[in-house]
Design a protein around this motif. Structure first.
Motif, mmCIF file in Angstrom:
data_model
loop_
_atom_site.group_PDB
_atom_site.id
_atom_site.type_symbol
_atom_site.label_atom_id
_atom_site.label_comp_id
_atom_site.label_asym_id
_atom_site.label_seq_id
_atom_site.Cartn_x
_atom_site.Cartn_y
_atom_site.Cartn_z
ATOM 1 N N GLY A 110 0.779 -1.227 0.000
ATOM 2 C CA GLY A 110 0.000 0.000 0.000
ATOM 3 C C GLY A 110 0.810 1.275 0.000
ATOM 4 O O GLY A 110 0.233 2.367 -0.053
ATOM 5 N N SER A 111 2.136 1.175 0.033
ATOM 6 C CA SER A 111 2.997 2.353 0.068
ATOM 7 C C SER A 111 3.249 2.858 -1.352
ATOM 8 O O SER A 111 3.009 2.145 -2.334
ATOM 9 N N THR A 113 -5.459 0.042 10.377
ATOM 10 C CA THR A 113 -5.589 1.019 9.292
ATOM 11 C C THR A 113 -6.123 0.329 8.041
ATOM 12 O O THR A 113 -6.043 -0.893 7.898
ATOM 13 N N LYS A 167 -5.785 0.091 3.894
ATOM 14 C CA LYS A 167 -4.834 0.360 2.815
ATOM 15 C C LYS A 167 -5.429 -0.062 1.480
ATOM 16 O O LYS A 167 -6.148 -1.060 1.391
#
Length: 647
Positions: free
Chosen positions: A162-163, A380, A382
């Motif tokens: 997800g980065s 979180t 993503k």
């Protein structure tokens, strides 16, 4: 013909036998019409001799009559029967001639007579290429220089799922697939994962000593602050806890300290939770991991695969799901600690000594050896992307083999993801070139897949399976996994469905680590490949959900360092330099061998007319396992009878 024409004329122009009358009368209100149908007998009864015959005049524009006249003399019926029989005989003769002509044409190679020249291809299928030529073309496509270039293209120091780094690599894979002429697409998911706190950290304090801040973490752990007495439980396997119970030592209410290795983090935590432990600490013991004692470990503890907050459902955007979560999520906190912290705790433990079979050098821990653990992981969401490219088959294009590799990693992830992704794209390049230049025409399609969020438990692959299960379970017939295919030099391990055992053995016998060297089977099999090379499919393997969730036969393999595992998986030290040291600088050569092995399996499945699926082997294994279950059941029954007699 004159007689037939005369007969037909008599049929349509003979004496009237019956008729049907349609009266169109206006409704009393004048806004609609009615249709009345009456047989001739009814008309006669209704109007009698009031001039009904006059209505049969064709010049009348008030009423419409349709009259059917049928002549039924024996002569006309005879002509009808003869005409029908003649038409039937002509049709039969035409069909017989066409059928005989088709029978003379060979349907496939097996129907060609021995003295005839065999056809160069199957009727209606892709032209056949000799299998030796297929492998020759494949082997010619690989070189050390090509793999070195791929390593450079797909290496990244930061490409966590997800980065931006992960998305950048996804775009590179997509561009490469598109440049090869493949049909490409992406699969987007919004998944929930657990990451370390953005501000602050997870912490541990032993007795009254200073607090340690921890950089490593275990995703999907329970959160909060807990305290309890430390209990050392070796590797946390079920037999380890059984050994403690035999010594009347119980894990209930204790913080269990475990060595990393042998089983997954998720299995360790699940075993401890079943023993009612309060929390779990996992560390890399120096006997198993030859790296700095400050090295941090990263991983997950979900006993399963995929997004645990949408079990059984794909995590598409804005999709509503019932408020449930996976039963594989642990109810207790879990945390990795570096070897420096763990060995400091072990040296100070009291209580009984550990069993001799564990080494006999540590104490198991006493009630005064208190530790406090604080886990502040945050949940979180993503956005992740799976990338696909397909080389379509020429016969059964809607049947395909899937070959995939994980793209993300906690850190550099050179062995974990970079090598696998490089093998994936080089295989795609090689087979696309064979198809475009060398005349190779696969019967079935090949889907190349680049997965994201593999470090969180094969999330990307599992979400794809959940989203398209009804189609994949009927059209995808094999999955080949490329994760971690090179992690050593002195061993080779393979896992897979029994349906593929014969195909795997054939590939091992044909593929070698070098062009002139011995085959993998002779080099590592040592008489029995199933004894020395075959291992169970691991829970953290991407092939695992393909086989267990969707029932697709799967295979996973890797070069290893013999009995020892590559120690840098799940660390920030999984770099090219570390893998070079583990393989004596032979990473490109081993990547080529891995590509040849995977290519042999894939191309066999899409080239041959019959799938290389060994159903008899599967039957034998199931039968043997059922026999073991029955033997165990009979043993339990005998034990129950003895207990009844004693009572």
């Amino acid at each position: 013909m004159d007689q037939a024409r005369s007969t037909i004329s008599k049929i349509f122009n003979g004496e009237p036998h019956c008729y049907t009358r349609f009266n169109l009368t206006q409704n009393m209100e004048g806004d609609s019409s009615q249709v009345e149908m009456k047989l001739s007998s009814d008309v006669d009864e209704e109007v009698g001799g009031n001039g009904v015959g006059g209505h049969l005049n064709h010049n009348s524009n008030r009423n419409a009559y349709v009259t059917h006249k049928l002549g039924r003399s024996p002569r006309s019926l005879c002509f009808m029967a003869v005409g029908t029989l003649l038409i039937f005989i002509i049709g039969f003769l035409i069909g017989y001639v066409v059928y005989q002509k088709k029978r003379e044409e060979p349907l496939c190679k097996s129907t060609v007579l021995p003295f005839q020249e065999p056809l160069p291809h199957e009727t209606g299928a892709a032209p056949l290429m000799d299998w030796e030529d297929v492998m020759k073309f494949l082997n010619e496509k690989f070189s050390n220089d090509k793999f070195e270039a791929a390593f450079r293209d797909f290496s990244s120091d930061a490409h966590q799922a997800g980065s931006p780094g992960d998305e950048s690599l996804a775009n590179r894979v997509m561009d490469l697939f598109s440049g090869l002429g493949m049909k490409t697409w992406t699969d987007q998911h919004f998944v929930k994962v657990q990451d370390p706190p953005a501000s602050g950290s997870n912490k541990i304090r032993f007795r009254d000593q200073s607090e340690e801040r921890l950089e490593g973490f275990l995703s999907y752990s329970g959160t909060g602050t807990v305290s309890g007495a430390v209990l050392y439980a070796h590797y946390g396997q079920e037999e380890d806890f059984s050994t403690l119970r035999d010594k009347n030592i119980h894990a209930s209410g204790r913080v269990v300290l475990l060595r990393a290795g042998r089983i997954t983090f998720a299995e360790k935590v699940a075993n401890a939770a079943k023993m009612n432990a309060t929390a779990v600490l996992i560390y890399p013991d120096p006997e198993d991991f030859a790296f700095a004692d400050t090295t941090q470990l990263f991983g997950h503890v979900h006993l399963g695969s995929g997004d645990p907050y949408t079990p059984g459902f794909p995590s598409f955007n804005h999709t509503q799901f019932p408020p449930i979560q996976s039963s594989g999520l642990p109810p207790i906190p879990a945390q990795t600690v570096p070897a420096r912290v763990a060995t400091g705790i072990l040296r100070q433990l009291g209580g009984p000594a550990e069993p001799e079979k564990w080494g006999g050098i540590h104490q198991l821990g006493g009630v005064d050896d208190l530790v406090t653990l604080e886990v502040n992981n945050v949940l979180t969401e993503k956005k992740i992307h799976n990338v696909f490219g397909v080389l379509e088959g020429f016969v059964d294009k809607d049947r395909y083999v899937v070959i995939g590799a994980q793209r993300d990693a906690w850190g550099p992830g050179f062995a974990k993801s970079t090598v696998g992704t490089s093998v994936l794209v080089e295989l795609a390049r090689a087979i696309a070139d064979m198809k475009g230049r060398d005349g190779f025409k696969p019967r079935r399609s090949i889907v190349f897949a680049s997965w994201s969020a593999g470090e969180y438990g094969s999330v990307g692959a599992t979400e794809w399976l959940e989203g398209y299960l009804s189609s994949l379970s009927t059209k995808a017939f094999t999955y080949v996994d490329l994760d971690g295919v090179v992690s050593g030099l002195n061993g080779f391990k393979v896992s897979g469905s029994p349906l593929l055992y014969s195909l795997i053995e054939n590939a091992l016998a044909k593929v070698s680590t070098s062009n002139q060297g011995p085959s993998l089977l002779s080099q590592f099999g040592k008489g029995s490949w199933q004894t020395n090379m075959l291992e169970p499919l691991r829970l953290d393997d991407t092939a695992y959900p393909f086989l267990t969730f969707s029932g697709i036969p799967s295979v996973s393999f890797r070069f290893t360092s013999g009995s020892s595992e590559y120690p840098y998986f799940g660390t920030m030290q999984d770099t090219r330099e570390k893998l070079n040291a583990a393989t004596s600088n032979q990473v490109p050569q081993l990547a080529q061998a891995a590509a040849r092995f995977a290519g042999h399996v894939v191309l066999r499945l899409v080239h041959d007319r019959l799938l290389r699926i060994d159903v008899t082997k599967y039957h034998w294994i199931i039968t043997s396992q059922v026999a073991k279950v029955n033997a165990k059941v009979n043993e339990i029954r005998r034990l129950c009878r003895r207990l009844v007699l004693v009572i």
